[in-house]
Structures are given as structure tokens and as C-alpha cells.
Design a protein around this motif. Structure first.
Motif, PDB file in Angstrom:
ATOM      1  N   GLU A 194      25.973  31.868  38.298  1.00  0.00           N
ATOM      2  CA  GLU A 194      26.760  32.884  37.602  1.00  0.00           C
ATOM      3  C   GLU A 194      25.907  34.114  37.329  1.00  0.00           C
ATOM      4  OE1 GLU A 194      29.719  32.184  34.151  1.00  0.00           O
ATOM      5  OE2 GLU A 194      27.873  32.874  33.180  1.00  0.00           O
ATOM      6  N   LEU A 195      26.520  35.269  37.435  1.00  0.00           N
ATOM      7  CA  LEU A 195      25.838  36.523  37.135  1.00  0.00           C
ATOM      8  C   LEU A 195      26.691  37.280  36.136  1.00  0.00           C
ATOM      9  CD1 LEU A 195      23.252  38.049  38.192  1.00  0.00           C
ATOM     10  CD2 LEU A 195      24.834  39.422  39.563  1.00  0.00           C
ATOM     11  N   THR A 196      26.085  37.627  34.990  1.00  0.00           N
ATOM     12  CA  THR A 196      26.811  38.418  33.997  1.00  0.00           C
ATOM     13  C   THR A 196      26.507  39.895  34.211  1.00  0.00           C
ATOM     14  OG1 THR A 196      25.021  38.192  32.368  1.00  0.00           O
ATOM     15  CG2 THR A 196      26.766  36.551  32.315  1.00  0.00           C
ATOM     16  N   VAL A 197      27.537  40.704  34.074  1.00  0.00           N
ATOM     17  CA  VAL A 197      27.441  42.130  34.415  1.00  0.00           C
ATOM     18  C   VAL A 197      28.202  42.945  33.372  1.00  0.00           C
ATOM     19  CG1 VAL A 197      27.949  43.884  36.171  1.00  0.00           C
ATOM     20  CG2 VAL A 197      27.359  41.555  36.885  1.00  0.00           C
ATOM     21  N   MET A 198      27.709  44.169  33.104  1.00  0.00           N
ATOM     22  CA  MET A 198      28.442  45.124  32.269  1.00  0.00           C
ATOM     23  C   MET A 198      28.543  46.436  33.032  1.00  0.00           C
ATOM     24  SD  MET A 198      27.676  46.338  28.354  1.00  0.00           S
ATOM     25  CE  MET A 198      27.752  48.081  27.952  1.00  0.00           C
ATOM     26  N   ALA A 199      29.771  46.995  33.100  1.00  0.00           N
ATOM     27  CA  ALA A 199      29.985  48.205  33.894  1.00  0.00           C
ATOM     28  C   ALA A 199      31.103  49.041  33.288  1.00  0.00           C
ATOM     29  CB  ALA A 199      30.327  47.825  35.336  1.00  0.00           C
ATOM     30  N   PRO A 200      31.121  50.336  33.596  1.00  0.00           N
ATOM     31  CA  PRO A 200      32.176  51.217  33.085  1.00  0.00           C
ATOM     32  C   PRO A 200      33.516  50.941  33.766  1.00  0.00           C
ATOM     33  CG  PRO A 200      30.394  52.500  34.109  1.00  0.00           C
ATOM     34  CD  PRO A 200      30.121  51.065  34.370  1.00  0.00           C
ATOM     35  N   LEU A 201      34.575  51.253  33.035  1.00  0.00           N
ATOM     36  CA  LEU A 201      35.949  51.057  33.514  1.00  0.00           C
ATOM     37  C   LEU A 201      36.715  52.364  33.365  1.00  0.00           C
ATOM     38  CD1 LEU A 201      38.264  49.014  34.326  1.00  0.00           C
ATOM     39  CD2 LEU A 201      38.671  48.760  31.866  1.00  0.00           C
ATOM     40  N   ALA A 238      41.612  47.017  33.516  1.00  0.00           N
ATOM     41  CA  ALA A 238      40.518  46.130  33.922  1.00  0.00           C
ATOM     42  C   ALA A 238      40.955  45.196  35.047  1.00  0.00           C
ATOM     43  CB  ALA A 238      40.048  45.311  32.731  1.00  0.00           C
ATOM     44  N   PRO A 239      40.079  44.960  36.024  1.00  0.00           N
ATOM     45  CA  PRO A 239      40.377  44.019  37.102  1.00  0.00           C
ATOM     46  C   PRO A 239      40.603  42.605  36.565  1.00  0.00           C
ATOM     47  CG  PRO A 239      38.535  45.418  37.714  1.00  0.00           C
ATOM     48  CD  PRO A 239      38.815  45.668  36.256  1.00  0.00           C
ATOM     49  N   ASP A 240      41.437  41.877  37.260  1.00  0.00           N
ATOM     50  CA  ASP A 240      41.709  40.481  36.934  1.00  0.00           C
ATOM     51  C   ASP A 240      40.529  39.640  37.393  1.00  0.00           C
ATOM     52  OD1 ASP A 240      42.615  37.899  36.665  1.00  0.00           O
ATOM     53  OD2 ASP A 240      44.466  38.192  37.819  1.00  0.00           O
ATOM     54  N   ALA A 241      39.948  38.873  36.473  1.00  0.00           N
ATOM     55  CA  ALA A 241      38.793  38.031  36.820  1.00  0.00           C
ATOM     56  C   ALA A 241      39.134  36.983  37.867  1.00  0.00           C
ATOM     57  CB  ALA A 241      38.255  37.359  35.564  1.00  0.00           C
ATOM     58  N   ASN A 242      40.435  36.662  37.993  1.00  0.00           N
ATOM     59  CA  ASN A 242      40.878  35.700  39.013  1.00  0.00           C
ATOM     60  C   ASN A 242      41.602  36.381  40.162  1.00  0.00           C
ATOM     61  OD1 ASN A 242      39.986  33.319  37.567  1.00  0.00           O
ATOM     62  ND2 ASN A 242      41.673  33.714  36.138  1.00  0.00           N
ATOM     63  N   LYS A 271      32.895  35.294  46.780  1.00  0.00           N
ATOM     64  CA  LYS A 271      32.690  34.530  48.012  1.00  0.00           C
ATOM     65  C   LYS A 271      31.550  35.126  48.827  1.00  0.00           C
ATOM     66  CE  LYS A 271      35.051  32.890  52.196  1.00  0.00           C
ATOM     67  NZ  LYS A 271      36.321  32.896  52.960  1.00  0.00           N
ATOM     68  N   LEU A 272      31.488  36.458  48.863  1.00  0.00           N
ATOM     69  CA  LEU A 272      30.438  37.137  49.627  1.00  0.00           C
ATOM     70  C   LEU A 272      29.057  36.857  49.042  1.00  0.00           C
ATOM     71  CD1 LEU A 272      29.473  39.233  51.764  1.00  0.00           C
ATOM     72  CD2 LEU A 272      29.776  40.973  49.978  1.00  0.00           C
ATOM     73  N   ILE A 273      28.913  36.963  47.726  1.00  0.00           N
ATOM     74  CA  ILE A 273      27.584  36.842  47.120  1.00  0.00           C
ATOM     75  C   ILE A 273      27.222  35.398  46.760  1.00  0.00           C
ATOM     76  CG2 ILE A 273      27.689  39.196  46.229  1.00  0.00           C
ATOM     77  CD1 ILE A 273      28.262  38.054  43.457  1.00  0.00           C
ATOM     78  N   GLY A 274      28.204  34.496  46.810  1.00  0.00           N
ATOM     79  CA  GLY A 274      27.922  33.096  46.515  1.00  0.00           C
ATOM     80  C   GLY A 274      27.679  32.809  45.052  1.00  0.00           C
ATOM     81  N   LYS A 275      28.218  33.648  44.167  1.00  0.00           N
ATOM     82  CA  LYS A 275      28.062  33.448  42.723  1.00  0.00           C
ATOM     83  C   LYS A 275      29.346  33.832  42.004  1.00  0.00           C
ATOM     84  CE  LYS A 275      23.064  34.304  42.191  1.00  0.00           C
ATOM     85  NZ  LYS A 275      22.681  32.988  41.634  1.00  0.00           N
ATOM     86  N   LYS A 276      29.563  33.224  40.849  1.00  0.00           N
ATOM     87  CA  LYS A 276      30.636  33.641  39.966  1.00  0.00           C
ATOM     88  C   LYS A 276      30.184  34.880  39.195  1.00  0.00           C
ATOM     89  CE  LYS A 276      34.000  31.837  38.934  1.00  0.00           C
ATOM     90  NZ  LYS A 276      35.402  32.062  39.408  1.00  0.00           N
TER      91      LYS A 276
END
Length: 519
Positions: free
Chosen positions: A43-50, A54-58, A67-72
Motif C-alpha cells: 500500500e502507498l499513502t498519498v496526498m494530492a490537490p483536488l 474526488a475520484p472514487d477509490a474503487n 494494477k499498473l504499479i502493483g500496489k493499493k
């Protein structure tokens, strides 16, 4: 400004940042016990401007990126207007995300980074092909006192220009300007020769809004001062770096603009016009020129197209101008907008850092850049040559993908905003396509005469401590001078006030830190 925060950071945020530094240092010096919140390797936690919903996490897009980066991804999206305040609160907490879009020049971030809250990436990015700096000048600009605390999010290095009512030029038989004298001639004609043909003297030459930033923040005033030969923020005079406002060229440029104000060549509400309404007088036929970034030209084309799709090609764009000395001094930008910084709170070892950098390298690959900037090929866009063409835009699920790209995920890209990896959007009309082509032509030409700021990466401690008080002195005095409220001697007195209030120490620190950083 160069060494100041571009936003007014409250003094309280500085104490918050100090708390952050202490928390981060404690975390980094621990024994590696996972009870402190060690990040999951999956898992990678991230903070970014919006910039909207907000995008749907699912949602489809986030799933494709994961899928590309292999991490949630666990992303905290923060409305852009609140991002500065939220950043300060986050930096003062014990919950700094693994990766954070950060203003690397803000006092709170600088204090935290220099105390060990973030990884120093100096010299560590070269082995990651999609993270390695592509431009030496931009890489230097994004440093903090000679150190790299984040991966810069690239933007065009030079995009200053003048947007002009092309139809007004044609009506009055005027050519596009090449010099500041030409610009004055056009402004005079736009004000006095009835370019809109309504028989009334109700137009003016140049539109300027109330500028929200400080000195050396890419305002129209800063651009004109550079044309006149003033330094861009800071510059060398007699072997020392001095602030641009303490030069004869600064005074000459503003004396010239003061004449414009007196003669009515600038909108009378230039000191109060909301920058959100900057386009209105141009489209409404009140003013004929805007000095700003080149993309404003396409914005204005679109607005004219909305009014009349059959007759909207009323905009032209020219680059930087030759000054009174006959030489061109072009105004560049930083070449980036904030950085992706990696926290040490959970990413504690070199091995963990390498894993995060490998993940970010995948994210910024060609495939990743397309996802972040364009979306999912075959769902919300198709490829036509070098362009991405929107498709299925009436489908609510596809609209959700497009929203997630435009309002959020594009902020995680560090390369694609200038066409590195992703596809450009194809303009719908020939006028807009021609304008986009002109961007590159003017940029490449003006880069030859760009005046870079040698102190852009320098953060003077006194500027951090006293910036809240000092940052507004020069821009406030400049507006008063242009408005005729104070004299040139009084403007000079305000420059002295800046020095007396801490500027003398700032100038010393800038020179010392620049020498130490090899500037």
C-alpha cells in the motif's frame, strides 16, 4: 517570491512544522518497530490537490493505476484552495503520507525537510529513468538550498506572452508588437481610436487584475520589469545577488506603467479586479491585451467560440518584447509546480525508499502517464496520431473516468503535462490548433533570452521567519505607486523599509547560501 512563500503562511504553521520535524526525527531514529505505523509494502499513502469531485477509490481509473504499479493506493484528495492549510496541518501531525505533493519552498515544508521529515533525494534519482530530471535548469529551480527534496512536477519552462485582440489590430491597421514601444503604441490606439467601432471612447489597452501573489510571482508587472532589464526575482549586481526591486530597471519599468495608468491605457480597476474575472473585459470588448501565460490565448478563443462558433478567431499571441535598450529579456517560469516528496515517517530505510521510487517510476512511465493524463484507452478516449480524442462521453461511467483524470489523477503526474509520455488533446478547430503550435515556437525562441532567477532554490532563514511581514511590502508599494498614491521617493522608502525590517539579513543569507550551494 523567490525566497519567500508564494502564499501567506501564518506564523502558527511554522511552529507546527517544527513539531513535525521533531516527530519525524523520532520516527526515523527508532528501532524499526512496526507499531509506529510502518507502511504496508502493498500500500502507498498519498496526498494530492483536488480540483473538483474526488475520484472514487474503487473506480475504474484507480483500479487501472493500481494494477499498473502493483500496489493499493490510499489517496487523500484535498481541494486546491485548502491545500496550503491542509499541508501545514499534515506536516505538524504524526500522519504524514508516504508520498505528498508539496510546496518545497513553503516555510513549514522547509523546516520539516531540513529536520529530517523527508528523504533527501539529491543524486538518488538518476537510476530511475522516469524520475531522472530531464532538465538541469528546472532541477536546480526545484531544489531547496542545494538539496532535492522531491520529484518536480514538470510544467513549461517559458510560457509568458501577450494575448491581443487580433480583430482590433486589423481594424486599426496595426502590426503585432516586437518592442515595449510598440506595445505602448497599440495600447494608446486601443484606448483612443475606437477599436470596437461603437463610436464611443470606452475601451482601454491592457487588462491587469488584482494580483494574488507576492513580488516575483509571474505577475504582469514582473514580466514588464524583466523586459526593462530588471532581474527576475534576484540578480547579480557588482558581484552580489540583489533583489530585482532594488535596481534602476525596476523603477524605470514602473514609471513607464504609471504613465499607462495616468493615460487610461489600463483598466481603471486594476488594483481590485478579481483575477477569476480576468478574461471578461477582453471578451466583452472593453480591453484589448493581457500579459500572462500562453494558455490564456486558447481559453479566450474558446470563450469567443461559445459566443459565436462561426466567427471566433479574434485572438493572437506574441512572445516577450525587446526593452528600451533594444535587447530582449524574456520572463521564464520555474518549469515545475510543486514536488512529490517522500516522507521518512514510514519509509525508513534505503531499501524501502528504493521500493517507493520503483513504484513512482512505474507510475511516471509512458503507460502510467497516459492513465494519469488521458485515462483508459478505449473507454474515455481513442488515439488519433499524436492526439487523444474523447469518446463515449455520454456514458456516466465514462464521465466518471474523465472526472477522475481531470480533477485528480493528473496531479500525480510529474512528466505528462508537457507531453512527455501522454497524448495531447486535439483541439477541435484550426484556430486553436494553430495557437497550440505557436506556443512551442514562441517558447523555443524566447528561451534563448530567458532571464533565470539564480536564487530560486535559496530559502533564507530570515525570509522564513519574517516573510509574513516582509512579503507584502513591495507589491503593496508598487500598486500605490502605479495608482499615484505615493511618489517615487516614497516607493524607495518602502524598499528601504524592506531592508530595515530584515531584508539586509535576507540578502546576506541569500548570498551566503548561494555560494555554499555553488551558485
Amino acid at each position: 517570491m523567490t525566497i519567500f512563500s508564494k502564499r501567506r503562511i501564518a506564523v502558527a504553521s511554522l511552529s507546527m512544522a517544527l513539531s513535525t520535524a521533531l516527530l519525524a526525527s523520532a520516527a526515523c531514529s527508532g528501532d524499526g518497530d512496526d507499531s509506529g505505523g510502518q507502511a504496508s509494502s502493498n500500500e502507498l499513502t498519498v496526498m494530492a490537490p483536488l480540483f473538483g469531485t474526488a475520484p472514487d477509490a474503487n473506480g475504474e481509473l484507480q483500479q487501472a493505476v493500481e494494477k499498473l504499479i502493483g500496489k493499493k493506493l490510499k489517496i487523500t484528495w484535498v481541494p486546491n484552495a485548502e491545500y496550503g492549510d491542509k499541508s501545514n496541518v499534515t506536516l505538524a501531525s504524526d500522519k504524514i503520507p508516504d508520498v505528498m505533493v508539496a510546496n518545497e519552498k513553503s516555510p513549514s515544508f522547509v523546516k520539516a525537510a531540513e529536520a529530517g521529515a523527508f528523504w533527501d533525494l539529491t543524486g538518488k534519482l538518476d537510476k530511475y529513468p522516469n524520475l531522472k530530471p530531464a532538465n538541469e535548469q528546472i532541477a536546480k529551480n526545484s531544489q531547496t538550498n542545494g538539496k532535492t527534496y522531491g520529484i518536480y512536477r514538470v510544467r513549461p519552462l517559458l510560457r509568458s506572452g501577450i494575448v491581443i485582440r487580433k480583430d482590433w489590430l486589423a481594424k486599426l491597421g496595426l502590426k503585432e508588437p516586437q518592442t515595449v514601444e510598440d506595445l505602448y503604441t497599440i495600447a494608446k490606439a486601443f484606448t483612443e481610436r475606437d477599436p470596437d467601432g461603437d463610436g464611443k471612447k470606452d475601451t482601454y489597452g491592457l487588462i491587469i487584475p488584482k494580483w494574488p501573489g507576492n513580488y516575483a510571482s509571474a505577475s504582469p508587472y514582473d514580466v514588464v520589469e524583466t523586459w526593462f532589464g530588471a532581474p527576475n526575482g534576484w540578480g547579480e549586481r557588482d558581484g552580489k545577488l540583489v533583489p530585482g526591486f532594488d535596481t534602476p530597471e525596476f523603477l524605470a519599468a514602473n514609471e513607464w506603467l504609471r504613465t499607462w495608468v495616468k493615460e487610461g491605457l489600463i483598466n481603471p480597476d486594476f488594483a481590485t479586479l478579481d483575477s477569476a474575472n480576468w478574461n471578461d473585459p477582453f471578451v466583452q470588448g472593453k480591453g484589448g491585451m493581457i500579459i500572462d501565460v500562453n494558455v490564456r490565448a486558447t481559453q479566450l478563443l474558446d470563450l469567443f467560440k461559445e459566443k459565436n462558433p462561426k466567427d471566433f478567431d479574434k485572438v493572437t499571441l506574441v512572445g516577450n518584447l525587446k526593452g528600451p535598450d533594444g535587447e530582449k529579456h524574456s520572463y521564464p517560469f520555474t518549469g515545475y509546480n510543486m514536488v512529490m516528496a517522500i516522507s521518512k515517517q514510514h519509509i525508513r530505510t534505503e531499501e524501502q525508499l528504493d521500493q517507493v521510487l520503483q513504484t513512482l517510476d512505474k507510475l511516471e512511465s509512458k503507460e502510467g502517464s497516459i492513465l494519469l493524463t488521458n485515462g483508459i484507452e478505449g473507454r474515455n478516449f481513442k488515439v488519433d496520431g499524436q492526439y487523444a480524442v474523447p469518446i463515449n462521453q455520454d456514458d456516466p461511467k465514462v464521465k466518471a473516468i474523465q472526472n477522475d483524470v481531470d480533477k485528480g489523477f493528473i496531479q500525480l503526474g510529474t512528466r505528462a503535462s508537457v507531453g512527455l509520455g501522454a497524448y495531447a488533446l486535439r483541439p477541435n478547430d484550426e484556430a486553436s490548433r494553430a495557437m497550440r503550435t505557436k506556443f512551442d515556437v514562441l517558447m523555443n525562441e524566447d528561451l534563448k533570452t530567458a532571464v533565470f532567477n539564480p536564487a530560486l532554490s535559496i530559502i533564507a532563514p530570515t525570509a522564513v521567519a519574517k516573510g509574513q511581514t516582509l512579503d507584502t511590502i513591495i507589491p503593496d508599494a508598487r500598486i500605490k505607486y502605479l495608482s499615484g498614491a505615493i511618489t517615487e521617493d516614497q516607493l524607495k522608502a518602502q524598499i528601504k523599509r524592506w531592508y530595515d525590517g530584515g531584508g539586509t539579513q535576507i540578502a546576506k543569507e541569500v548570498n551566503d547560501l548561494s555560494a555554499k550551494a555553488g551558485g
